[in-house]
Design a protein around this motif. Structure first.
Motif, mmCIF file in Angstrom:
data_model
loop_
_atom_site.group_PDB
_atom_site.id
_atom_site.type_symbol
_atom_site.label_atom_id
_atom_site.label_comp_id
_atom_site.label_asym_id
_atom_site.label_seq_id
_atom_site.Cartn_x
_atom_site.Cartn_y
_atom_site.Cartn_z
ATOM 1 N N ARG A 98 -18.176 -1.700 -18.166
ATOM 2 C CA ARG A 98 -18.540 -0.808 -17.188
ATOM 3 C C ARG A 98 -19.912 -0.974 -17.131
ATOM 4 O O ARG A 98 -20.788 -1.172 -18.188
ATOM 5 C CB ARG A 98 -18.414 0.625 -17.634
ATOM 6 C CG ARG A 98 -16.774 1.124 -17.511
ATOM 7 C CD ARG A 98 -16.150 0.905 -16.293
ATOM 8 N NE ARG A 98 -14.791 1.544 -16.455
ATOM 9 C CZ ARG A 98 -13.907 0.681 -16.395
ATOM 10 N NH1 ARG A 98 -14.132 -0.337 -16.702
ATOM 11 N NH2 ARG A 98 -12.662 1.248 -16.408
ATOM 12 N N ARG A 116 -2.049 -11.099 -11.371
ATOM 13 C CA ARG A 116 -2.436 -9.748 -11.933
ATOM 14 C C ARG A 116 -0.988 -8.967 -11.913
ATOM 15 O O ARG A 116 -1.088 -7.831 -12.668
ATOM 16 C CB ARG A 116 -3.409 -8.953 -11.063
ATOM 17 C CG ARG A 116 -4.964 -9.401 -11.167
ATOM 18 C CD ARG A 116 -5.831 -8.500 -11.463
ATOM 19 N NE ARG A 116 -5.854 -7.758 -12.466
ATOM 20 C CZ ARG A 116 -5.975 -6.531 -12.627
ATOM 21 N NH1 ARG A 116 -6.280 -5.680 -11.844
ATOM 22 N NH2 ARG A 116 -5.731 -5.655 -13.987
ATOM 23 N N SER A 129 -12.597 -4.302 -21.270
ATOM 24 C CA SER A 129 -13.038 -3.256 -19.906
ATOM 25 C C SER A 129 -14.448 -3.479 -20.105
ATOM 26 O O SER A 129 -15.110 -3.309 -21.194
ATOM 27 C CB SER A 129 -12.545 -2.114 -19.968
ATOM 28 O OG SER A 129 -11.243 -1.855 -19.780
ATOM 29 N N GLY A 171 -11.879 -9.851 -13.792
ATOM 30 C CA GLY A 171 -12.721 -9.627 -12.629
ATOM 31 C C GLY A 171 -12.475 -8.222 -12.031
ATOM 32 O O GLY A 171 -12.040 -7.341 -13.080
ATOM 33 N N LYS A 197 -7.471 -7.149 -24.884
ATOM 34 C CA LYS A 197 -8.020 -6.700 -23.618
ATOM 35 C C LYS A 197 -9.408 -6.373 -23.410
ATOM 36 O O LYS A 197 -9.720 -5.252 -24.390
ATOM 37 C CB LYS A 197 -7.001 -5.694 -23.090
ATOM 38 C CG LYS A 197 -7.211 -5.183 -21.803
ATOM 39 C CD LYS A 197 -6.754 -6.123 -20.679
ATOM 40 C CE LYS A 197 -7.141 -5.490 -19.501
ATOM 41 N NZ LYS A 197 -7.212 -6.564 -18.423
ATOM 42 N N HIS A 238 -10.625 -4.846 -4.413
ATOM 43 C CA HIS A 238 -11.286 -5.443 -5.636
ATOM 44 C C HIS A 238 -12.063 -6.870 -4.913
ATOM 45 O O HIS A 238 -11.715 -6.997 -3.614
ATOM 46 C CB HIS A 238 -10.199 -6.263 -6.394
ATOM 47 C CG HIS A 238 -9.602 -4.845 -7.248
ATOM 48 N ND1 HIS A 238 -8.511 -4.481 -6.983
ATOM 49 C CD2 HIS A 238 -10.143 -4.262 -8.547
ATOM 50 C CE1 HIS A 238 -8.355 -3.270 -7.885
ATOM 51 N NE2 HIS A 238 -9.241 -3.422 -8.851
ATOM 52 N N GLY A 276 -12.213 -5.785 -15.901
ATOM 53 C CA GLY A 276 -11.579 -6.021 -16.937
ATOM 54 C C GLY A 276 -11.562 -7.579 -17.223
ATOM 55 O O GLY A 276 -11.522 -8.488 -16.322
ATOM 56 N N HIS A 325 -14.522 -4.932 -10.205
ATOM 57 C CA HIS A 325 -15.682 -4.417 -9.072
ATOM 58 C C HIS A 325 -16.951 -4.957 -9.601
ATOM 59 O O HIS A 325 -16.845 -5.345 -11.090
ATOM 60 C CB HIS A 325 -15.312 -2.998 -8.973
ATOM 61 C CG HIS A 325 -14.066 -2.547 -8.577
ATOM 62 N ND1 HIS A 325 -13.638 -2.666 -7.452
ATOM 63 C CD2 HIS A 325 -13.209 -1.785 -9.384
ATOM 64 C CE1 HIS A 325 -12.184 -2.040 -7.075
ATOM 65 N NE2 HIS A 325 -11.909 -1.498 -8.514
#
Ligand code: 5GP
Ligand code: MN
Length: 335
Positions: free
Chosen positions: A284, A98, A282, A302, A280, A119, A309, A304
Motif C-alpha cells: 500500500r 490470477r 501486499s 500487480g 504472499k 486493474h 499484491g 493498482h
C-alpha cells in the motif's frame, strides 16, 4: 477486446453463463460476481458463479454466497459447467493466471469471454468483449454501471444493492481513497433508494470477527513491524508460526497492511505472509509511489497504483532480503 456495450442487445436471450473471479476473492470480487449473477438470473439466464479458491468467512453472509462453487474442492463439477457455458464473465482480474489452477481451463474453453475489471495492464487478447477502467473505484461500481447502461436499472433490488455496496466499501477503504468519485456517492444514494441497509453491511464486513484476529493484529503490530525511516517504509513480516499460534484463516490478515499507514510520513507499507503454498505480499502506498510497478518488478504481482499484491517462492528470509534491496533501489522515489 470489443466494447462491452456490444453485448447489451444480446442480454435478453437466455444463455448459460459462468462468472469467475480472482483467487482468494475479496468483497469486490465476490460482491460484483454475486450482483451480476442475480441481475442475469432476473433476465432469465442460467448462471453459475465459480471461485478459483476458498474465501474469507466474513464474506459468507453476502446474498447468494452459499451457491458459489469453489474450484479447489469441486473441480469436476466446475469444469463441466465451464465446458457448457456460452458466456464467461471475468470479474475483478484481468489476466487469466490470477485464477491459479483454473487458468488453464479458462484459456482452453472457446465460449464468449467478457471482462469487467479495474486493474492496471489488462491482457485484452484473452477476452472477446469487455471494459477495463483503472479509474473506477471497484468492479462492483462497474457492474452497477453495466446494469444501468444496459437499460435495466429497474432490476436492482436490495440484494443486488447489498452485494454492490460491499465491494464499493471495501475497495474505496470506506470511501476514503482517491477513486471515490462523485459517481460513487451518487451510486450509494441510488442503492439506498433500492433498500440498501448500509449499517448491516459495515457490521458484517468489519465487526464480525473472533477474538484471535484482534490479538493477532496486536501481536503483529507490536512484534513483527519494522520501520525503515530512511525510506519512509514499513514492513510487516508474518511467519508461519504466528498463523498457527493465532489460528489464522483465509481473510483474517486482510486490512492489517493498512494500520502502519497511520504513521506520519510513511509512503510505503508492505506485508509478507508465509503461507503454505507461497510467500504472499501486499503493498500500500500514499501519493506518488507506484505499487503496481513495484509489485510487478520484484514480486511477480500487480494491481493498482496505490494498492498491489505479489508473491514469491523463496523462503521468508530470502524474500524479505529481496524487499530490503528493492526499497534501497527505489530510495529516490520513497524520499
Ligand atoms: P491485496 O493486497 O489486498 O491482496 O491486493 C491489492 C490489490 O492488488 C487488489 O486489487 C488485488 O486484486 C491485486 N493483487 C493482489 N495480489 C496480486 C497478484 O499477485 N497479482 C496481481 N496482478 N494483482 C494482485
Ligand atoms: Mn477490485
Amino acid at each position: 477486446m470489443k466494447p462491452i456495450k456490444e453485448i447489451f442487445a444480446l442480454l435478453k436471450e437466455p444463455k448459460k453463463v459462468a462468472i469467475v473471479m480472482h483467487q482468494k476473492p475479496d468483497a469486490d470480487a465476490l460482491g460484483s460476481s454475486l450482483a451480476l449473477a442475480q441481475f442475469l438470473q432476473l433476465l432469465g439466464h442460467s448462471v453459475n458463479v465459480i471461485s478459483p479458491t476458498n474465501w474469507a468467512d466474513f464474506l459468507k453472509w453476502l446474498p447468494g454466497c452459499n451457491e458459489v462453487i469453489n474450484y479447489e474442492g469441486q473441480q469436476e463439477k466446475a469444469n463441466k459447467i465451464l465446458d457448457e457455458t456460452e458466456w464467461l464473465f471475468c470479474l475483478d482480474f484481468n489476466t487469466l493466471h490470477r485464477t491459479k489452477k483454473m487458468a488453464e481451463k479458462l484459456a482452453e474453453i472457446t465460449c464468449v469471454k467478457i471482462l469487467i475489471d479495474h486493474h492496471q495492464q489488462p491482457d485484452i487478447q484473452a477476452f472477446n468483449f469487455g471494459i477495463s477502467n483503472i479509474s473506477k473505484s471497484s468492479t462492483c461500481e462497474m457492474v452497477y454501471d453495466f446494469i444501468c447502461e444496459s437499460g435495466f436499472s429497474n432490476l436492482i433490488n436490495d440484494s443486488i444493492a447489498t452485494c454492490i455496496y460491499a465491494g464499493v466499501v471495501a475497495d474505496t477503504g470506506s470511501f476514503r481513497f482517491s477513486s471515490t468519485s462523485s459517481d460513487v456517492h451518487t451510486l450509494v444514494a441510488n442503492l439506498k433508494q433500492k433498500g440498501l441497509e448500509h449499517m448491516q453491511v459495515h457490521n458484517n464486513l468489519f465487526d464480525n470477527f473472533l477474538e484471535n484476529r484482534l490479538r493477532f493484529i496486536g501481536h503483529v503490530l507490536l512484534n513483527r513491524m519494522e520501520i525503515f525511516y530512511e525510506f519512509n517504509t514499513v514492513l510487516l513480516t508474518v511467519p508461519k508460526s504466528d498463523l498457527i499460534k493465532f489460528k489464522i484463516k483465509t481473510g483474517d490478515s486482510e486490512g492489517l497492511v493498512n494500520y502502519p499507514q497511520s504513521i506520519q510520513g510513511i509512503k510505503l507499507v508492505a506485508i509478507v505472509i508465509d503461507r503454505d503454498e507461497e510467500r504472499k505480499w501486499s503493498f500500500r502506498s500514499k501519493g506518488d509511489f507506484d505499487c503496481n510497478s513495484f509489485a510487478r518488478k520484484y514480486f511477480e504481482g500487480g494491481g493498482h497504483f496505490n494498492a498491489a499484491g505479489g508473491r514469491s517462492s523463496e523462503s521468508i528470509e530470502s524474500t524479505v532480503t529481496t524487499f530490503q534491496n528493492a526499497i534501497k533501489e527505489n530510495k529516490d522515489l520513497l524520499q
